[in-house]
Motif scaffolding. Structure first.
Motif, PDB file in Angstrom:
ATOM      1  N   LEU A   1     -17.791  -3.513 -95.102  1.00 43.46           N
ATOM      2  CA  LEU A   1     -16.370  -3.232 -95.333  1.00 43.46           C
ATOM      3  C   LEU A   1     -16.172  -1.720 -95.246  1.00 43.46           C
ATOM      4  O   LEU A   1     -16.754  -0.976 -96.031  1.00 43.46           O
ATOM      5  CB  LEU A   1     -15.926  -3.747 -96.701  1.00 43.46           C
ATOM      6  CG  LEU A   1     -16.152  -5.228 -97.007  1.00 43.46           C
ATOM      7  CD1 LEU A   1     -15.583  -5.585 -98.380  1.00 43.46           C
ATOM      8  CD2 LEU A   1     -15.530  -6.112 -95.932  1.00 43.46           C
TER       9      LEU A   1
ATOM     10  N   PRO B   1     -13.789   1.601 -95.325  1.00 39.26           N
ATOM     11  CA  PRO B   1     -12.492   2.173 -95.733  1.00 39.26           C
ATOM     12  C   PRO B   1     -11.976   3.175 -94.704  1.00 39.26           C
ATOM     13  O   PRO B   1     -12.756   3.823 -93.998  1.00 39.26           O
ATOM     14  CB  PRO B   1     -12.826   2.861 -97.058  1.00 39.26           C
ATOM     15  CG  PRO B   1     -14.261   3.249 -96.912  1.00 39.26           C
ATOM     16  CD  PRO B   1     -14.915   2.150 -96.112  1.00 39.26           C
TER      17      PRO B   1
ATOM     18  N   LEU C   1     -10.972  -1.838 -93.552  1.00 37.91           N
ATOM     19  CA  LEU C   1     -10.057  -2.036 -94.681  1.00 37.91           C
ATOM     20  C   LEU C   1      -8.660  -1.512 -94.376  1.00 37.91           C
ATOM     21  O   LEU C   1      -7.723  -1.758 -95.139  1.00 37.91           O
ATOM     22  CB  LEU C   1     -10.599  -1.333 -95.930  1.00 37.91           C
ATOM     23  CG  LEU C   1     -11.922  -1.852 -96.496  1.00 37.91           C
ATOM     24  CD1 LEU C   1     -12.241  -1.133 -97.810  1.00 37.91           C
ATOM     25  CD2 LEU C   1     -11.880  -3.350 -96.729  1.00 37.91           C
TER      26      LEU C   1
ATOM     27  N   SER D   1     -10.204  -3.657-100.812  1.00 35.14           N
ATOM     28  CA  SER D   1     -11.581  -4.114-100.561  1.00 35.14           C
ATOM     29  C   SER D   1     -11.809  -5.510-101.123  1.00 35.14           C
ATOM     30  O   SER D   1     -12.562  -6.314-100.545  1.00 35.14           O
ATOM     31  CB  SER D   1     -12.582  -3.139-101.173  1.00 35.14           C
ATOM     32  OG  SER D   1     -12.354  -2.979-102.560  1.00 35.14           O
TER      33      SER D   1
ATOM     34  N   LEU E   1     -19.782  -3.056 -99.308  1.00 31.81           N
ATOM     35  CA  LEU E   1     -18.656  -2.125 -99.322  1.00 31.81           C
ATOM     36  C   LEU E   1     -19.176  -0.702 -99.221  1.00 31.81           C
ATOM     37  O   LEU E   1     -20.018  -0.276-100.019  1.00 31.81           O
ATOM     38  CB  LEU E   1     -17.840  -2.290-100.604  1.00 31.81           C
ATOM     39  CG  LEU E   1     -16.721  -1.258-100.840  1.00 31.81           C
ATOM     40  CD1 LEU E   1     -15.642  -1.371 -99.766  1.00 31.81           C
ATOM     41  CD2 LEU E   1     -16.113  -1.432-102.225  1.00 31.81           C
TER      42      LEU E   1
ATOM     43  N   CYS F   1     -18.632   2.998 -99.992  1.00 30.73           N
ATOM     44  CA  CYS F   1     -17.832   3.624-101.051  1.00 30.73           C
ATOM     45  C   CYS F   1     -17.726   5.136-100.879  1.00 30.73           C
ATOM     46  O   CYS F   1     -18.728   5.807-100.634  1.00 30.73           O
ATOM     47  CB  CYS F   1     -18.443   3.328-102.419  1.00 30.73           C
ATOM     48  SG  CYS F   1     -18.552   1.571-102.792  1.00 30.73           S
TER      49      CYS F   1
ATOM     50  N   CYS G   1     -22.590  -2.408-102.987  1.00 25.36           N
ATOM     51  CA  CYS G   1     -21.810  -1.212-102.692  1.00 25.36           C
ATOM     52  C   CYS G   1     -22.755  -0.092-102.274  1.00 25.36           C
ATOM     53  O   CYS G   1     -23.778   0.135-102.929  1.00 25.36           O
ATOM     54  CB  CYS G   1     -21.000  -0.795-103.913  1.00 25.36           C
ATOM     55  SG  CYS G   1     -19.667  -1.949-104.325  1.00 25.36           S
TER      56      CYS G   1
END
Length: 390
Positions: free
Chosen positions: A74, A76, A107, A159, A178, A180, A203
């Motif tokens: 994922l 960002p 995202l 998320s 994810l 981060c 994460c």
């Protein structure tokens, strides 16, 4: 859920963390740093202050990819703040795929969806709203400004929305990772911090991945799904229309000031308060390389060519379930009684805030005494005065 950890053998007892923590969550006892799980909100100020890596926040590692049949990352929008154009963004995605992911999920369409629905909500209603998709700010409001909880826009994190979609598509075979940009988001995953209700398995700290990303970057290109609304949402205030009733605040000191004014009804002209703990929003996250000044310029350039479409959600679909226990205010009489007790104890302390007792201030020492954790005699100045008097 606290994600900041302490390493004893790297600590030189300089007390920078003790004095830097804005929430007095750090104390020193028996020459060891203790971090209060009740007070710490993972802002990362202590990590920045520690020059010897005695404090850190570490997520999972790329080794954990081996535990899953399908590896999903994922990504960002903030990670692209180092990219000055769309080609750079595609090259960055290609490098991420070479780390071992089977698929990357941007995202940006989810961030954009939340951003747009916030704008829709503002058009429909005339109430005072507070919106933040920063875990640090949300926990700050919960712990120190509970009177403002009813003013919060209760939307789910982008998320979390993306992870639910991935889980629905791939089921239990997928490992959801994810990436981060700050310590606080490490708490979103099941590992290593035990968020068992999350669909996010692991994460990863973006800065920990940088050496690997840098090794593969500029070799190939892969699709990077970016949308203008998603970029706006992570770069605080960037591209927003000018509106005297909308106040965008970033940086912890200013956020706390804005919340204090809001709590006392001194921001009456403001209709919507958008808050971010990091300078310049998520592009100022501690786990990003580069700097938020160039990042802001880069994000502005990316907005010119971003053509992705946001996800389609209704307001009801974006709502997250409220924790009734968090929303119940503490008994006012108990709070007043404890406040009075702390004040009485505080009057007996020297008020130097020297930190020699292991607490960042005499006020926090008074609170510890009121809770039965310390005694007045544990104050070194009082102890010395009693010794001199005898």
């Amino acid at each position: 859920m606290r994600v900041i950890t302490y390493t004893l053998h790297k600590c030189v007892k300089c007390m920078r963390c003790l004095k830097t923590c804005p929430f007095e969550a750090i104390t020193i006892k028996d020459e060891r740093v203790l971090i209060s799980a009740d007070k710490c909100i993972n802002c990362g100020a202590c990590i920045s202050a520690c020059k010897h890596s005695g404090l850190s926040a570490k997520g999972s590692t790329l080794v954990d990819l081996q535990n899953y049949k399908i590896k999903i990352g994922l990504v960002p929008s903030s990670i692209y703040c180092d990219c000055s154009n769309e080609t750079d963004a595609r090259r960055l995605n290609a490098a991420l795929l070479k780390l071992g992911f089977d698929e990357l999920v941007s995202l940006s369409p989810y961030e954009g969806a939340v951003y747009e629905k916030v704008n829709d909500l503002l058009k429909e209603k005339k109430e005072f709203y507070i919106s933040s998709f920063c875990p640090v700010v949300n926990e700050l409001i919960e712990k120190q400004y509970p009177m403002l909880l009813d003013n919060q826009i209760n939307f789910e994190y982008p998320s979390v929305l993306a992870a639910k979609d991935v889980r629905q598509k791939y089921g239990k075979d997928a490992g959801i990772f994810l990436l981060c940009e700050c310590p606080a988001k490490l708490a979103f995953g099941k590992y290593p911090y035990g968020n068992i209700n999350s669909e996010i398995d692991h994460c990863l700290s973006i800065v920990d991945l940088f050496p690997n990303i840098n090794a593969y970057r500029n070799q190939d290109e892969a699709d990077a799904e970016l949308c203008k609304e998603g970029i706006r949402s992570v770069a605080c205030g960037l591209g927003q229309r000018f509106d005297a009733q909308i106040l965008s605040v970033n940086g912890m000191d200013k956020v706390r000031r804005a919340l204090e004014l809001s709590e006392f009804g001194l921001l009456k002209e403001v209709k919507y308060l958008s808050l971010s703990a990091c300078f310049n929003g998520c592009i100022g996250g501690q786990f990003l390389w580069g700097n938020p000044f160039n990042g802001r310029i880069n994000m502005h350039e990316l907005m010119k060519t971003a053509h992705g479409k946001i996800k389609n959600y209704t307001l009801e679909e974006l709502q997250k379930e409220k924790d009734d226990l968090k929303l119940q205010p503490k008994n006012m009489m108990e709070q007043l009684k404890r406040f009075s007790t702390v004040n009485e104890i505080f009057d007996h302390l020297p008020g130097f805030d020297c930190g020699a007792c292991g607490y960042p201030s005499c006020r926090s020492m008074a609170e510890a005494i009121a809770d039965g954790q310390q005694q007045l005699g544990d104050c070194r100045i009082i102890k010395r005065r009693e010794k001199d008097a005898s």
